[in-house]
Design an enzyme around this catalytic site. Sequence first.
Site, PDB file in Angstrom:
ATOM      1  N   ASN A   1       0.878  -1.170   0.000  1.00 14.54           N
ATOM      2  CA  ASN A   1       0.000   0.000   0.000  1.00 14.54           C
ATOM      3  C   ASN A   1       0.918   1.224   0.000  1.00 14.54           C
ATOM      4  O   ASN A   1       1.466   1.570   1.028  1.00 14.54           O
ATOM      5  CB  ASN A   1      -0.892  -0.039   1.251  1.00 14.54           C
ATOM      6  CG  ASN A   1      -1.739   1.211   1.388  1.00 14.54           C
ATOM      7  OD1 ASN A   1      -1.834   2.019   0.480  1.00 14.54           O
ATOM      8  ND2 ASN A   1      -2.366   1.357   2.555  1.00 14.54           N
TER       9      ASN A   1
ATOM     10  N   LYS B   1       0.186   4.224  -0.357  1.00 16.28           N
ATOM     11  CA  LYS B   1      -0.444   5.433   0.207  1.00 16.28           C
ATOM     12  C   LYS B   1      -0.142   6.637  -0.694  1.00 16.28           C
ATOM     13  O   LYS B   1      -0.034   6.476  -1.909  1.00 16.28           O
ATOM     14  CB  LYS B   1       0.006   5.636   1.655  1.00 16.28           C
ATOM     15  CG  LYS B   1      -0.211   4.387   2.509  1.00 16.28           C
ATOM     16  CD  LYS B   1      -0.056   4.607   3.976  1.00 16.28           C
ATOM     17  CE  LYS B   1      -0.292   3.286   4.696  1.00 16.28           C
ATOM     18  NZ  LYS B   1      -0.193   3.406   6.145  1.00 16.28           N
TER      19      LYS B   1
ATOM     20  N   HIS C   1      -9.624   1.326   4.485  1.00 15.88           N
ATOM     21  CA  HIS C   1      -8.384   1.529   5.238  1.00 15.88           C
ATOM     22  C   HIS C   1      -8.651   2.485   6.400  1.00 15.88           C
ATOM     23  O   HIS C   1      -9.431   3.429   6.269  1.00 15.88           O
ATOM     24  CB  HIS C   1      -7.294   2.078   4.309  1.00 15.88           C
ATOM     25  CG  HIS C   1      -5.949   2.055   4.949  1.00 15.88           C
ATOM     26  ND1 HIS C   1      -5.567   3.011   5.869  1.00 15.88           N
ATOM     27  CD2 HIS C   1      -4.924   1.176   4.860  1.00 15.88           C
ATOM     28  CE1 HIS C   1      -4.345   2.712   6.300  1.00 15.88           C
ATOM     29  NE2 HIS C   1      -3.940   1.596   5.704  1.00 15.88           N
TER      30      HIS C   1
ATOM     31  N   GLU D   1      -7.040   4.892   7.529  1.00 16.58           N
ATOM     32  CA  GLU D   1      -6.793   6.315   7.227  1.00 16.58           C
ATOM     33  C   GLU D   1      -7.983   6.912   6.485  1.00 16.58           C
ATOM     34  O   GLU D   1      -8.337   8.071   6.695  1.00 16.58           O
ATOM     35  CB  GLU D   1      -5.486   6.451   6.417  1.00 16.58           C
ATOM     36  CG  GLU D   1      -4.274   6.196   7.308  1.00 16.58           C
ATOM     37  CD  GLU D   1      -3.064   5.615   6.607  1.00 16.58           C
ATOM     38  OE1 GLU D   1      -2.968   5.690   5.365  1.00 16.58           O
ATOM     39  OE2 GLU D   1      -2.193   5.076   7.322  1.00 16.58           O
TER      40      GLU D   1
ATOM     41  N   GLU E   1      -5.780  -4.766  10.354  1.00 11.87           N
ATOM     42  CA  GLU E   1      -4.737  -3.776  10.617  1.00 11.87           C
ATOM     43  C   GLU E   1      -5.049  -3.044  11.921  1.00 11.87           C
ATOM     44  O   GLU E   1      -5.857  -2.100  11.926  1.00 11.87           O
ATOM     45  CB  GLU E   1      -4.670  -2.758   9.475  1.00 11.87           C
ATOM     46  CG  GLU E   1      -4.347  -3.383   8.134  1.00 11.87           C
ATOM     47  CD  GLU E   1      -3.743  -2.361   7.178  1.00 11.87           C
ATOM     48  OE1 GLU E   1      -2.621  -2.585   6.732  1.00 11.87           O
ATOM     49  OE2 GLU E   1      -4.396  -1.344   6.897  1.00 11.87           O
TER      50      GLU E   1
ATOM     51  N   GLY F   1       2.180   2.314  10.773  1.00 11.84           N
ATOM     52  CA  GLY F   1       3.159   3.392  10.641  1.00 11.84           C
ATOM     53  C   GLY F   1       3.820   3.788  11.950  1.00 11.84           C
ATOM     54  O   GLY F   1       4.465   4.816  12.045  1.00 11.84           O
TER      55      GLY F   1
ATOM     56  N   SER G   1       3.035  -2.050  10.383  1.00  9.71           N
ATOM     57  CA  SER G   1       4.483  -2.129  10.603  1.00  9.71           C
ATOM     58  C   SER G   1       5.060  -3.508  10.295  1.00  9.71           C
ATOM     59  O   SER G   1       6.010  -3.945  10.942  1.00  9.71           O
ATOM     60  CB  SER G   1       4.842  -1.688  12.028  1.00  9.71           C
ATOM     61  OG  SER G   1       4.453  -0.344  12.230  1.00  9.71           O
TER      62      SER G   1
HETATM   63  P1  PGA Z   1       2.608   0.310   7.603  1.00  5.12           P
HETATM   64  O1  PGA Z   1       1.164   0.538   6.917  1.00  5.12           O
HETATM   65  O2  PGA Z   1       3.138  -0.976   7.064  1.00  5.12           O
HETATM   66  O3  PGA Z   1       3.417   1.505   7.163  1.00  5.12           O
HETATM   67  O4  PGA Z   1       2.382   0.275   9.076  1.00  5.12           O
HETATM   68  C1  PGA Z   1       0.293  -0.525   6.735  1.00  5.12           C
HETATM   69  C2  PGA Z   1      -1.004  -0.040   6.147  1.00  5.12           C
HETATM   70  O5  PGA Z   1      -1.492   1.023   6.551  1.00  5.12           O
HETATM   71  O6  PGA Z   1      -1.579  -0.692   5.258  1.00  5.12           O
END
Ligand code: PGA
Length: 255
Positions: free
Chosen positions: A9, A11, A97, A99, A169, A175, A215
Amino acid sequence: MRKKIVAGNWKMNKTLPEGIELAKEVNEKVKALHPAGVQVVLGTPFIHLSEVNKTVNAPQLAVSAQNCATEASGAYTGEISAAMVASTGCRYVILGHSERRSYYGETDAILVKKVAQALENNLEIIFCVGEVLEERESERHFEVVRSQLEKGLFQLDKSAFARIVIAYEPVWAIGTGKTATAAQAQEMHAFIRSVVNGKYGTEAAQNTSILYGGSLNAKNADELFSNPDVDGGLIGGASLKAEDFAAIIASREAH
Ligand code: PGA
């Protein structure tokens, strides 16, 4: 049998030339690895989709959008429809997601419409669920995830549900460099599978791929992927470097 999936992803990262470069690098690495039985997905920004689809040709690689509109077409300035996404050659779309849920107010009701649009356009959906820290600390994480599944997906009939990949998640792990322990991931993945079993039966539950995200990186991939209900990963930060992403793909193949 369910698929092993390693999905990146990106982003809101990478300009178009940078994105094409990264896609090329990943494509070469996937060709060299030739990971048997692993589906690799690149979740790119909308404007990269068409070019990235033309760039990649490793048989294990597919491309995904990170969102799509609730409506089919019309006067919705700035929106991108599922039909437009599909027309670039994309196979997947990431929906729900955290976010999108938290920064852009995506409710369960909005997600129901996006899920319908994606399926109408033959996209496979990587549907994200997960609790925030406060919900885990107050031991409401199972309840929260169950509700996200019920309200966002369980309107689907069994054949439509077969096109869904679930990504667990935990928001507190995204993140942050803080990963769920292998035991926490396995516990939640087994729970999600049991909820799917309750709604769609054993066969559907056994065939549903459940990805872990938050992460996930080249160092912790082995530990996470060795769990029986962790079928793959949704990877943010570590998907932006071809080498790290390839190491995660190799780990998925090995476990
Ligand atoms: P990350 O993001 O691996 O940077 O923690 C995962 C995600 O949001 O899909």
